[in-house]
Design an enzyme around this catalytic site. Structure first.
Site, mmCIF file in Angstrom:
data_model
loop_
_atom_site.group_PDB
_atom_site.id
_atom_site.type_symbol
_atom_site.label_atom_id
_atom_site.label_comp_id
_atom_site.label_asym_id
_atom_site.label_seq_id
_atom_site.Cartn_x
_atom_site.Cartn_y
_atom_site.Cartn_z
ATOM 1 N N ASP A 121 0.839 -1.205 0.000
ATOM 2 C CA ASP A 121 0.000 0.000 0.000
ATOM 3 C C ASP A 121 0.873 1.255 0.000
ATOM 4 O O ASP A 121 0.354 2.369 -0.093
ATOM 5 C CB ASP A 121 -0.988 -0.022 1.179
ATOM 6 N N SER A 122 2.203 1.082 0.057
ATOM 7 C CA SER A 122 3.131 2.196 -0.178
ATOM 8 C C SER A 122 2.870 2.821 -1.545
ATOM 9 O O SER A 122 3.305 3.948 -1.801
ATOM 10 C CB SER A 122 4.583 1.716 -0.091
ATOM 11 N N ASP A 142 -0.911 -6.242 0.092
ATOM 12 C CA ASP A 142 -1.306 -5.635 1.365
ATOM 13 C C ASP A 142 -2.820 -5.480 1.460
ATOM 14 O O ASP A 142 -3.457 -5.015 0.510
ATOM 15 C CB ASP A 142 -0.721 -4.212 1.480
ATOM 16 N N LYS A 174 -1.075 -9.660 3.249
ATOM 17 C CA LYS A 174 -0.341 -9.098 4.389
ATOM 18 C C LYS A 174 -1.224 -8.114 5.146
ATOM 19 O O LYS A 174 -1.936 -7.331 4.539
ATOM 20 C CB LYS A 174 0.937 -8.403 3.913
ATOM 21 N N GLU A 210 -1.291 -5.360 8.690
ATOM 22 C CA GLU A 210 -0.546 -4.647 9.728
ATOM 23 C C GLU A 210 -1.247 -4.750 11.069
ATOM 24 O O GLU A 210 -2.421 -4.396 11.175
ATOM 25 C CB GLU A 210 -0.466 -3.142 9.396
ATOM 26 N N GLU A 238 9.186 -4.124 10.417
ATOM 27 C CA GLU A 238 9.577 -2.848 9.822
ATOM 28 C C GLU A 238 10.120 -1.891 10.877
ATOM 29 O O GLU A 238 9.471 -1.636 11.897
ATOM 30 C CB GLU A 238 8.356 -2.221 9.123
#
Ligand SMILES: Nc1nc(=O)c2c([nH]1)NC[C@@H]1CN(c3ccc(C(=O)N[C@@H](CCC(=O)O)C(=O)O)cc3)CN21
Ligand SMILES: CC(C)C(=O)C(=O)O
Ligand SMILES: [Mg+2]
Length: 267
Positions: free
Chosen positions: A47-48, A86, A115, A117, A184
């Site tokens: 999602d960067s 993500d 993925k 978070e 991270e």
């Protein structure tokens, strides 16, 4: 001649053999083809892309629909590399939402691993996804989707209380069924210790050379970051005259344990 595609089992076997896992973010079919052929094992549709491609200040505006669009493009370019996508901001807010969104990422977005978070609160979601056959990558340490609560992109786990919380959550998410873990922006000593204590592969970004693998944002390692690149990144275009060469140099540097070096390991 085609090569055997990478699966989460391949990555687990690489960890068992002490072979480092090479990962980069990737957002389109053209780069997917290039990275795949250069030997990158794991492509992350991160999602960067909200920051790197769309120009937002954070990853918060990114939607599931956009992740599906980029995932499907990368899926058309890859051949060997495993494709991880993500779940963006709030897409795993409840187990039900996470299941629906993961289904969309896998059925329309070509995702082979999903993925998400977050820590202990995601254990039930990880269990449910993994029961349904979804390989899950947990993500601990700096959680960019929480930037508005954190107040900035800062290293995590630098004091003993916060380090112990990351250790504990890593264990809990592995037990819940996670197949991979991204760490991270945590101190190298902590990341190395967690990598050794877990049986699943740990992929680090800003987490030192002691992880089972490394991931970077593609544009950072190609020197395309318009501002100041993160301190843990390296511009692999330096000394190389093509993108293919730069990516090959990254693959070799990660495999040999030459990336990250001390200069790219702030803590
Ligand atoms: N281009 C890009 N690269 C990334 O690595 C990245 C993104 N975008 N977007 C999503 C998240 C945000 N990330 C970031 C962004 C900035 C820093 C950063 O500038 N960190 C400072 C240290 C800050 C501190 O601990 O005080 C650094 O110098 O690395 C770190 C991670 C990692 N991800
Ligand atoms: C930085 C990596 C791990 C990521 O989550 C992303 O690119 O979105
Ligand atoms: Mg991300």
């Amino acid at each position: 001649m085609s090569v055997a595609p990478v699966s989460v089992a391949t990555l687990a076997a690489m960890k068992a053999r002490g072979e480092r896992i090479v990962s980069l973010t990737c957002y389109d079919a053209c780069f997917a083809r290039l990275l795949d052929r250069a030997g990158v094992d794991l492509l992350l549709v991160g999602d960067s892309l909200g920051m790197v491609l769309q120009g937002h200040a954070t990853t918060v505006p990114v939607t599931v629909e956009q992740m599906v669009y980029h995932g499907a493009a990368v899926a058309r370019g890859r051949e060997r590399a495993l494709l991880m996508v993500d779940l963006p901001f709030m897409a795993a807010a409840t187990p039900e939402r996470a299941l629906d969104n993961a289904a969309q990422l896998m059925q329309e977005g070509g995702a082979q691993v999903v993925k998400l978070e977050g820590g202990e609160w995601l254990a039930e979601t990880v269990r449910r996804l993994s029961e349904q056959g979804v390989p899950v990558c947990a993500h601990l340490g700096l959680l960019p989707q929480s930037v508005n609560r954190l107040g900035g992109y800062r290293f995590q786990g630098r004091d003993e209380t916060s380090a112990e919380r990351i250790r504990r959550e890593a264990r809990i998410l592995e037990e819940a069924g996670a197949s991979l873990l991204v760490l991270e922006c945590v101190p190298a000593a902590l990341a190395g210790e967690i990598s050794q204590s877990l049986s699943i592969p740990v992929i680090g970004i800003g987490a030192g050379a002691g992880c089972d693998g490394q991931v970077l944002v593609l544009h950072d390692m190609l020197g395309l970051n318009p501002g100041r690149p993160p301190s843990f990144s390296r511009d692999f275009m330096q000394g190389h005259s093509s993108i293919g060469e730069a990516v090959a140099a990254y693959v070799a540097a990660v495999r040999d344990g030459r990336f990250p070096a001390a200069a790219e390991t702030p803590y």
